[in-house]
Design a protein around this motif. Structure first.
Motif, short mmCIF file in Angstrom:
data_model
loop_
_atom_site.label_atom_id
_atom_site.label_comp_id
_atom_site.label_asym_id
_atom_site.label_seq_id
_atom_site.Cartn_x
_atom_site.Cartn_y
_atom_site.Cartn_z
N ALA A 122 -13.00 28.13 22.28
CA ALA A 122 -13.46 26.74 21.86
C ALA A 122 -14.07 25.86 23.11
O ALA A 122 -14.89 25.46 22.96
N SER A 123 -13.40 26.23 24.33
CA SER A 123 -13.80 25.45 25.38
C SER A 123 -15.67 25.59 25.82
O SER A 123 -16.13 24.42 25.68
N PRO A 124 -15.93 26.69 25.78
CA PRO A 124 -17.17 26.85 26.08
C PRO A 124 -18.18 26.23 24.78
O PRO A 124 -19.28 25.68 25.04
N VAL A 125 -17.60 26.49 23.74
CA VAL A 125 -18.21 26.22 22.64
C VAL A 125 -18.30 24.60 22.47
O VAL A 125 -19.62 23.85 22.13
N LEU A 126 -17.50 23.81 22.93
CA LEU A 126 -17.56 22.29 22.93
C LEU A 126 -18.60 21.85 23.99
O LEU A 126 -19.22 20.90 24.10
N PHE A 127 -18.22 22.78 25.33
CA PHE A 127 -19.13 22.16 26.33
C PHE A 127 -20.61 22.37 25.92
O PHE A 127 -21.45 21.52 26.34
N LEU A 128 -21.07 23.44 25.34
CA LEU A 128 -22.51 23.48 24.86
C LEU A 128 -22.82 22.43 23.73
O LEU A 128 -23.90 22.20 23.82
N MET A 129 -21.95 21.90 22.90
CA MET A 129 -22.11 20.95 22.00
C MET A 129 -22.41 19.52 22.87
O MET A 129 -23.42 18.87 22.44
N GLY A 130 -21.69 19.34 23.86
CA GLY A 130 -21.92 18.07 24.80
C GLY A 130 -23.35 18.43 25.43
O GLY A 130 -23.97 17.60 25.42
N ALA A 131 -23.56 19.54 26.02
CA ALA A 131 -24.88 19.83 26.52
C ALA A 131 -26.00 19.66 25.71
O ALA A 131 -27.15 18.93 26.12
N ALA A 132 -25.89 20.18 24.42
CA ALA A 132 -26.83 19.91 23.23
C ALA A 132 -27.27 18.66 22.93
O ALA A 132 -28.09 18.12 22.72
N LEU A 133 -26.01 17.67 22.81
CA LEU A 133 -26.09 16.34 22.65
C LEU A 133 -27.09 15.73 23.73
O LEU A 133 -27.86 14.86 23.63
N VAL A 134 -26.75 16.19 24.90
CA VAL A 134 -27.61 15.53 26.08
C VAL A 134 -28.93 15.88 26.17
O VAL A 134 -29.97 14.97 26.36
N TYR A 135 -29.25 17.01 25.94
CA TYR A 135 -30.49 17.72 25.70
C TYR A 135 -31.35 17.20 24.86
O TYR A 135 -32.42 16.62 24.98
N PHE A 136 -30.99 16.94 23.66
CA PHE A 136 -31.65 16.70 22.41
C PHE A 136 -31.80 15.29 21.96
O PHE A 136 -32.95 14.74 21.47
#
Length: 272
Positions: A122-136
């Motif tokens: 879950a930890s990397p999945v949540l990190f990628l969700m945060g990164a996607a929010l930043v990017y898009f």
């Protein structure tokens, strides 16, 4: 018994050898990913520039005139090195996390390994969700805010244009990705603490008002000094805190159910 250690006691030297092996695999994965990413560093940086182009479009400006500059001869080279390191860390993280799990797993009980593994996923999945929010969303919004402050030439006014440096733009987007990525780990951390009994949902609910203040203070520290960035990080943080409270409640329900089943089985065995 399920709650037993499967490994045998090992001397300190063997643990150090095991640690060295895991570190070699982790560093090797990072180094290979870094070499590959550095080869494609310009292409990767161009991907990071896409949110800036979106911001230019939102500001109703000519996207063909969107440009980044560098003012020192070595600046763009070191920017590419940072891009390669940042990308390599993201790519090699599954290998590093797997090596970490393999090192600590033999010292855990079976039920502890079963509880730890979902959080490792879950930890990397949540990190990628945060990164996607930043990017898009977040980076285009912040850059649009800065672009809106430009001044067109006119009577008595001089032209004031935004010309971001490649290093400063990369620092901005990397700091935002790390800030949001860390904030999105909040449900994982609180759920782990709830599983070991250090906190509960009632305590989290009682501390909500203090956490809201802390969220805005942390947003002011982790993001650029503009209200858009700070509010944009603080609001998701508060939402994730509410998710954490719900996750803690689920943990408590699961623990209560397990205790009830254990008590029922004990009663049946006692009667038998």
């Amino acid at each position: 018994m399920n709650d037993t250690l499967e490994d045998k006691p090992q001397p300190l030297v063997e643990h150090l050898i095991e640690l060295r092996s895991r570190l070699i695999w982790s560093l090797g994965a990072f180094f290979v990913a870094f070499i590959v990413c550095f080869f494609f560093a310009k292409q990767l940086f161009n991907l990071l520039v896409i949110p800036y182009k979106w911001a230019v479009i939102w500001a109703h400006l000519d996207v063909t005139k969107a440009e980044l500059i560098y003012t020192a001869p070595q600046e763009f080279f070191f920017t590419q090195v940072k891009v390669a390191m940042f990308s390599a860390m993201v790519i090699s993280f599954p290998v590093i996390a797997a090596q970490l799990y393999k090192f600590v797993a033999p010292g855990l009980y079976k039920n502890e390994r079963a509880a730890f593994l979902p959080f490792l996923i879950a930890s990397p999945v949540l990190f990628l969700m945060g990164a996607a929010l930043v990017y898009f969303f977040f980076t285009p919004m912040v850059m649009w805010f800065f672009l809106a402050m430009q001044q067109a030439p006119g009577e008595g006014d001089v032209a004031i244009s935004l010309m971001p440096k490649v290093s400063e733009y990369l620092s901005l987007i990397m700091s935002l990705v790390f800030a949001f990525g860390l904030v999105f780990q909040l449900p994982v951390v609180t759920t782990l603490l709830a599983r070991v009994g250090m906190i509960d949902s009632k305590w989290l609910a009682e501390k909500r008002k203090y956490f809201i203040v802390i969220a805005f203070v942390a947003a002011a520290i982790l993001t650029p000094p503009d209200p858009m960035s700070q509010i944009g990080l603080a609001l998701p943080t508060i939402l994730l805190y509410e998710v954490s409270i719900y996750a803690a409640k689920l943990v408590e329900r699961g623990r209560a159910k397990a205790e009830t089943e254990a008590a029922s089985s004990t009663d049946v065995e006692g009667r038998g």
